[in-house]
Design a protein around this motif. Structure first.
Motif, short mmCIF file in Angstrom:
data_model
loop_
_atom_site.label_atom_id
_atom_site.label_comp_id
_atom_site.label_asym_id
_atom_site.label_seq_id
_atom_site.Cartn_x
_atom_site.Cartn_y
_atom_site.Cartn_z
N ASP A 160 0.83 -1.21 0.00
CA ASP A 160 0.00 0.00 0.00
C ASP A 160 0.87 1.26 0.00
N GLU A 161 1.96 1.21 0.74
CA GLU A 161 2.88 2.35 0.79
C GLU A 161 3.53 2.57 -0.58
N ASP A 162 3.87 1.50 -1.25
CA ASP A 162 4.46 1.60 -2.59
C ASP A 162 3.47 2.23 -3.57
N ILE A 163 2.22 1.81 -3.50
CA ILE A 163 1.21 2.35 -4.40
C ILE A 163 1.01 3.84 -4.13
N ALA A 164 1.08 4.23 -2.86
CA ALA A 164 0.98 5.65 -2.53
C ALA A 164 2.14 6.43 -3.16
N LEU A 165 3.32 5.81 -3.23
CA LEU A 165 4.46 6.47 -3.86
C LEU A 165 4.23 6.63 -5.36
N VAL A 166 3.62 5.62 -6.00
CA VAL A 166 3.29 5.73 -7.42
C VAL A 166 2.31 6.88 -7.64
N GLU A 167 1.34 7.02 -6.76
CA GLU A 167 0.38 8.11 -6.88
C GLU A 167 1.08 9.46 -6.72
N THR A 168 2.04 9.54 -5.80
CA THR A 168 2.80 10.77 -5.61
C THR A 168 3.59 11.11 -6.87
N ALA A 169 4.21 10.11 -7.47
CA ALA A 169 4.96 10.34 -8.70
C ALA A 169 4.04 10.75 -9.84
N THR A 170 2.82 10.18 -9.87
CA THR A 170 1.85 10.56 -10.90
C THR A 170 1.43 12.01 -10.73
N ARG A 171 1.26 12.43 -9.49
CA ARG A 171 0.94 13.84 -9.25
C ARG A 171 2.08 14.75 -9.74
N GLN A 172 3.33 14.30 -9.57
CA GLN A 172 4.44 15.10 -10.07
C GLN A 172 4.34 15.28 -11.58
N GLY A 227 12.58 21.28 -6.61
CA GLY A 227 13.56 22.25 -6.14
C GLY A 227 14.95 21.66 -6.07
N GLY A 228 15.20 20.64 -6.89
CA GLY A 228 16.49 19.96 -6.89
C GLY A 228 17.51 20.63 -7.80
N GLY A 229 18.75 20.28 -7.60
CA GLY A 229 19.83 20.83 -8.40
C GLY A 229 20.05 20.05 -9.68
N SER A 230 21.12 20.41 -10.38
CA SER A 230 21.40 19.81 -11.68
C SER A 230 21.87 18.36 -11.59
N ASP A 231 22.14 17.88 -10.37
CA ASP A 231 22.59 16.50 -10.21
C ASP A 231 21.53 15.64 -9.51
N SER A 232 20.32 16.19 -9.35
CA SER A 232 19.28 15.44 -8.63
C SER A 232 18.49 14.56 -9.59
N LEU A 233 17.83 13.57 -9.05
CA LEU A 233 17.02 12.64 -9.82
C LEU A 233 15.59 12.70 -9.29
N PRO A 234 14.68 13.34 -10.03
CA PRO A 234 13.30 13.47 -9.55
C PRO A 234 12.62 12.13 -9.37
N LEU A 235 11.57 12.14 -8.57
CA LEU A 235 10.84 10.92 -8.27
C LEU A 235 10.39 10.19 -9.53
N LEU A 236 9.92 10.92 -10.54
CA LEU A 236 9.47 10.29 -11.78
C LEU A 236 10.55 9.42 -12.41
N PHE A 237 11.80 9.78 -12.21
CA PHE A 237 12.91 9.07 -12.83
C PHE A 237 13.47 7.95 -11.95
N ARG A 238 13.06 7.88 -10.70
CA ARG A 238 13.62 6.85 -9.84
C ARG A 238 12.59 5.87 -9.28
N VAL A 239 11.30 6.15 -9.48
CA VAL A 239 10.28 5.34 -8.84
C VAL A 239 10.31 3.89 -9.33
N ASP A 240 10.56 3.65 -10.61
CA ASP A 240 10.61 2.27 -11.12
C ASP A 240 11.70 1.47 -10.43
N GLN A 241 12.84 2.09 -10.25
CA GLN A 241 13.96 1.40 -9.62
C GLN A 241 13.69 1.18 -8.14
#
Length: 225
Positions: free
Chosen positions: A40-52, A131-145
């Motif tokens: 359930d917590e994982d699915i909530a993270l997917v929803e958060t990434a979808t909102r992004q 609000g991340g810098g040029s070396d950050s990885l947004p949630l959309l790009f890391r959620v699958d991993q």
């Protein structure tokens, strides 16, 4: 001046619509069926990434983007099946329904110039959202991993190579996606610089192999970030 003010006033309303979006129970059940390892917590993270993803579109409806996440694309596709509710949401949040292209979520062809450009555009807006810098990885790009999605997309913010990309199995290096380039030498001892894999906590965003593509034709609603 009048149009600029109108656009900036519209952004909070659009972002509230994204924040208030209620995901259908069928979408969560679809994720459980398709990815049985998700809690359930994982699915909530997917929803958060979808909102992004939706916040990015809400802020920049004219931007040309590409969905980086397979699992977020799965949930997005389920939302589109609820045609009336989805149309109402899109009208409030975006001013038009963003086009979902079934099947493109599993495309990992980053050798295509257009595909690379769309991913880099999405990366730029995702970093602004967090609000991340040029070396950050947004949630959309890391959620699958992070959720160990089968056949999901894996990215590195930086492979650590300077002047050339160091191949890393099953990973797309975003630092070198536009070409090898060169990075400035940092102060102090150089040594072997570790790559930044972008793993950092994130539960929301400011204001409230790649995926489906979104190409806005611009309605004047892209407010400033």
């Amino acid at each position: 001046m009048i149009w600029t003010k109108f656009s900036s006033d519209r952004n909070p309303r659009r972002l509230r619509a994204v924040s208030d979006l209620r995901f259908p129970a069928s979408g969560r059940q679809h994720l459980r069926n398709r990815h049985p390892q998700l809690s359930d917590e994982d699915i909530a993270l997917v929803e958060t990434a979808t909102r992004q993803w939706f916040r990015i579109i809400a802020r920049q409806p004219g931007a040309k983007l590409s969905m980086p996440s397979v699992v977020v694309d799965d949930l997005w596709q389920q939302l589109t099946l609820h045609a009336q509710d989805y149309a109402t949401f899109c009208d409030t949040a975006f001013g038009r329904p963003p086009q979902h292209r079934p099947g493109s979520a599993t495309s990992d062809d980053t050798t295509d110039d257009s595909r690379r450009s769309l991913l880099l555009s999405t990366l730029k807006h995702g970093r602004r959202d967090e609000g991340g810098g040029s070396d950050s990885l947004p949630l959309l790009f890391r959620v699958d991993q992070e959720l160990h999605i089968h056949n999901g997309n894996r990215y590195l913010a930086d492979c650590g190579g300077r002047g050339e990309c160091f191949p890393v199995s099953d990973r797309v290096c975003l630092q070198h996606l536009a070409g090898p380039g060169k990075r400035p030498k940092p102060p102090g001892i150089r040594g072997d610089l570790p790559f930044n894999d972008g793993r950092h906590g994130y539960a929301g965003g400011a204001g409230g192999s790649g995926g489906g593509e979104f190409s806005g034709d611009g309605d004047g609603g892209g407010g400033s970030n």
